[in-house]
Design a protein around this motif. Structure first.
Motif, short mmCIF file in Angstrom:
data_model
loop_
_atom_site.label_atom_id
_atom_site.label_comp_id
_atom_site.label_asym_id
_atom_site.label_seq_id
_atom_site.Cartn_x
_atom_site.Cartn_y
_atom_site.Cartn_z
N THR A 11 1.13 -1.00 -0.28
CA THR A 11 -0.82 0.21 0.06
C THR A 11 0.93 0.53 0.38
O THR A 11 1.87 1.70 0.64
CB THR A 11 -0.44 -0.44 1.06
N ASP A 12 0.08 2.70 -0.77
CA ASP A 12 1.14 4.13 -0.53
C ASP A 12 0.05 4.79 -0.27
O ASP A 12 -0.17 5.64 -0.16
CB ASP A 12 1.42 4.39 -1.71
N TYR A 13 -1.32 4.34 0.97
CA TYR A 13 -2.40 4.90 1.07
C TYR A 13 -2.95 5.30 0.63
O TYR A 13 -3.62 6.49 0.78
CB TYR A 13 -1.66 6.04 2.62
N GLY A 14 -3.23 5.23 -1.08
CA GLY A 14 -3.59 6.24 -1.84
C GLY A 14 -3.11 7.49 -2.19
O GLY A 14 -3.95 8.30 -2.94
N GLN A 15 -1.57 7.74 -1.61
CA GLN A 15 -0.94 9.38 -1.84
C GLN A 15 0.08 8.88 -2.87
O GLN A 15 0.35 10.08 -3.37
CB GLN A 15 0.09 9.17 -0.29
N GLY A 16 0.60 7.69 -3.71
CA GLY A 16 1.30 7.21 -4.93
C GLY A 16 2.34 7.95 -4.99
O GLY A 16 3.53 8.71 -5.72
N ASP A 17 3.10 7.93 -3.06
CA ASP A 17 4.50 7.68 -3.13
C ASP A 17 4.81 6.64 -2.25
O ASP A 17 4.61 6.57 -0.68
CB ASP A 17 4.94 9.34 -2.43
N PHE A 18 4.70 5.86 -2.77
CA PHE A 18 5.41 4.55 -1.96
C PHE A 18 6.42 4.87 -1.16
O PHE A 18 6.28 4.24 0.56
CB PHE A 18 5.54 3.07 -2.68
N ASP A 19 7.55 5.22 -1.31
CA ASP A 19 9.22 5.06 -1.31
C ASP A 19 8.67 6.25 0.44
O ASP A 19 9.35 5.98 0.93
CB ASP A 19 9.91 5.60 -2.14
N LYS A 20 8.03 7.21 0.39
CA LYS A 20 7.82 8.59 1.10
C LYS A 20 6.85 7.57 2.59
O LYS A 20 6.90 7.98 3.45
CB LYS A 20 7.61 9.50 0.43
N LEU A 21 5.62 7.43 1.93
CA LEU A 21 4.59 6.72 2.80
C LEU A 21 4.05 5.05 2.24
O LEU A 21 3.03 5.34 1.20
CB LEU A 21 3.30 7.90 2.27
N GLY A 22 4.22 4.09 2.55
CA GLY A 22 4.03 3.21 2.34
C GLY A 22 4.22 2.09 3.18
O GLY A 22 4.98 2.00 3.81
N GLY A 73 -6.09 6.16 2.85
CA GLY A 73 -6.54 5.34 2.86
C GLY A 73 -6.17 4.02 3.32
O GLY A 73 -4.95 3.99 3.26
N ARG A 74 -6.79 2.99 2.78
CA ARG A 74 -5.84 2.09 3.47
C ARG A 74 -4.91 1.14 2.68
O ARG A 74 -4.64 0.04 2.21
CB ARG A 74 -6.22 0.42 4.10
N PHE A 75 -6.21 0.53 1.33
CA PHE A 75 -5.66 0.35 0.24
C PHE A 75 -5.16 1.02 -1.04
O PHE A 75 -6.09 1.85 -1.38
CB PHE A 75 -6.49 -0.78 -0.34
N SER A 76 -4.63 0.91 -2.43
CA SER A 76 -4.16 1.77 -3.10
C SER A 76 -4.83 1.23 -4.20
O SER A 76 -5.24 0.22 -4.26
CB SER A 76 -2.89 1.15 -3.14
N GLU A 77 -5.44 2.59 -4.84
CA GLU A 77 -5.65 1.63 -6.28
C GLU A 77 -4.42 1.40 -7.66
O GLU A 77 -3.38 2.13 -7.84
CB GLU A 77 -6.46 3.09 -7.12
N ILE A 78 -4.70 0.66 -8.17
CA ILE A 78 -4.27 0.12 -8.96
C ILE A 78 -4.20 0.37 -10.34
O ILE A 78 -4.84 0.03 -10.84
CB ILE A 78 -3.89 -1.93 -8.80
N GLU A 79 -3.07 0.86 -11.18
CA GLU A 79 -3.27 0.85 -12.26
C GLU A 79 -2.53 0.13 -13.40
O GLU A 79 -1.24 -0.47 -13.04
CB GLU A 79 -2.70 2.29 -13.03
N ARG A 138 2.29 -10.29 -11.18
CA ARG A 138 2.60 -11.45 -10.45
C ARG A 138 2.22 -12.82 -9.18
O ARG A 138 2.24 -13.42 -9.60
CB ARG A 138 4.18 -10.91 -9.70
N HIS A 139 1.68 -11.71 -8.26
CA HIS A 139 0.53 -12.29 -7.49
C HIS A 139 -0.03 -11.96 -7.27
O HIS A 139 0.02 -10.39 -7.09
CB HIS A 139 1.37 -12.82 -6.02
N LEU A 140 -1.35 -12.31 -6.92
CA LEU A 140 -2.30 -11.10 -6.45
C LEU A 140 -2.07 -10.89 -4.74
O LEU A 140 -2.13 -11.45 -3.77
CB LEU A 140 -3.46 -12.16 -6.40
N LEU A 141 -2.63 -9.42 -5.18
CA LEU A 141 -2.87 -8.86 -3.86
C LEU A 141 -4.41 -9.00 -3.68
O LEU A 141 -4.55 -9.74 -4.00
CB LEU A 141 -2.55 -7.23 -3.97
N VAL A 142 -4.78 -9.24 -1.52
CA VAL A 142 -5.45 -9.44 -1.18
C VAL A 142 -6.84 -8.04 -1.46
O VAL A 142 -7.41 -9.03 -1.60
CB VAL A 142 -5.72 -8.90 0.44
N SER A 143 -6.38 -7.26 -1.96
CA SER A 143 -7.26 -6.05 -2.72
C SER A 143 -7.38 -6.47 -3.91
O SER A 143 -8.39 -5.52 -4.80
CB SER A 143 -6.61 -4.83 -2.52
#
Length: 227
Positions: free
Chosen positions: A55-66, A204-210, A216-221
């Protein structure tokens, strides 16, 4: 997040997990097609939201917030309510250097957060007001490997490899890898990430996936969409 980035994070996590001698369960390696084929036998995995979670918490910057997570096992809330049965859960997490998992608490879940190896784990702590809301002037107390430890509002607790802290509902916490990446264990009461997380900020708790490539493998979301 782009699916290609999710796949990269999975591959990097696999390497780190293996480096520390940890092994994921067999279902971790199923392809999406294999997961779908095994679905009649895998209903419990889906119902309990076991598996990969990035998750990136819906903020689009995984390396900073994830955060990277893998839910290894998860019980049943009905067992917890009944006072017997499978009332516990276990996760494996990776928090990268200075990567924030944002300030939050839980409604039901109590959790042991365990530094399993790598860098130090930093946990910033605040207490709650009388209604359980975040309070920037409230401290509290946690157990650290069976020893009580009081904390001041905003105090940062440093856990070295092998150390742990027990966090209860009302202990507001954010955490990150201090000085490097850290492998984290989480042992808790039954976990429901859809209802039991209360964040200080409106995120948000989960990320929107593009979907720019195949998973590779499924996420729980992903379970609702792909299965």
């Amino acid at each position: 997040m782009k699916r290609s980035r999710v796949n990269e994070i999975m591959a990097e996590a696999e390497e780190m997990i293996l480096e520390f001698g940890f092994r994921l369960p067999p279902f971790a390696w199923w392809s999406p097609a294999e997961f779908k084929a095994r679905l009649p036998q895998a209903q419990r995995i889906v119902e309990a939201a076991m598996g990969w979670d990035i998750t990136d918490y819906g903020q689009g910057d995984f390396d900073k917030l994830g955060l990277f997570l893998f839910t290894l096992r998860n019980g049943d809330l009905r067992d917890l309510q009944a006072g017997h049965g499978m009332a516990y859960a276990e996760k494996l997490l990776i928090s990268r250097r200075d990567q924030i998992s944002p300030m939050h608490t839980h409604v039901i879940k109590a959790e042991d957060i365990i530094n399993r190896g790598g860098a130090d784990l930093a946990i910033e702590l605040f207490g709650s007001d009388a209604e359980g809301r975040f309070c920037d002037t409230a401290g509290g107390q946690v157990m650290c490997d069976g020893i009580p430890r009081s904390y001041r509002p905003g105090e940062v607790l440093i856990l070295k490899p092998g150390e742990s802290a027990t966090l209860r509902p009302g202990d507001w916490h954010a955490f990150w890898g201090e000085g490097g990446d850290v492998l984290i264990g989480e042992v808790s009461t039954v976990n429901d990430d859809n209802t039991d997380n209360i964040f200080r900020e409106d995120i948000g708790r989960f990320s929107e996936i593009e979907e720019d490539e195949a998973p590779r493998h499924l996420l729980v979301s992903d379970y609702d969409k792909f299965l």
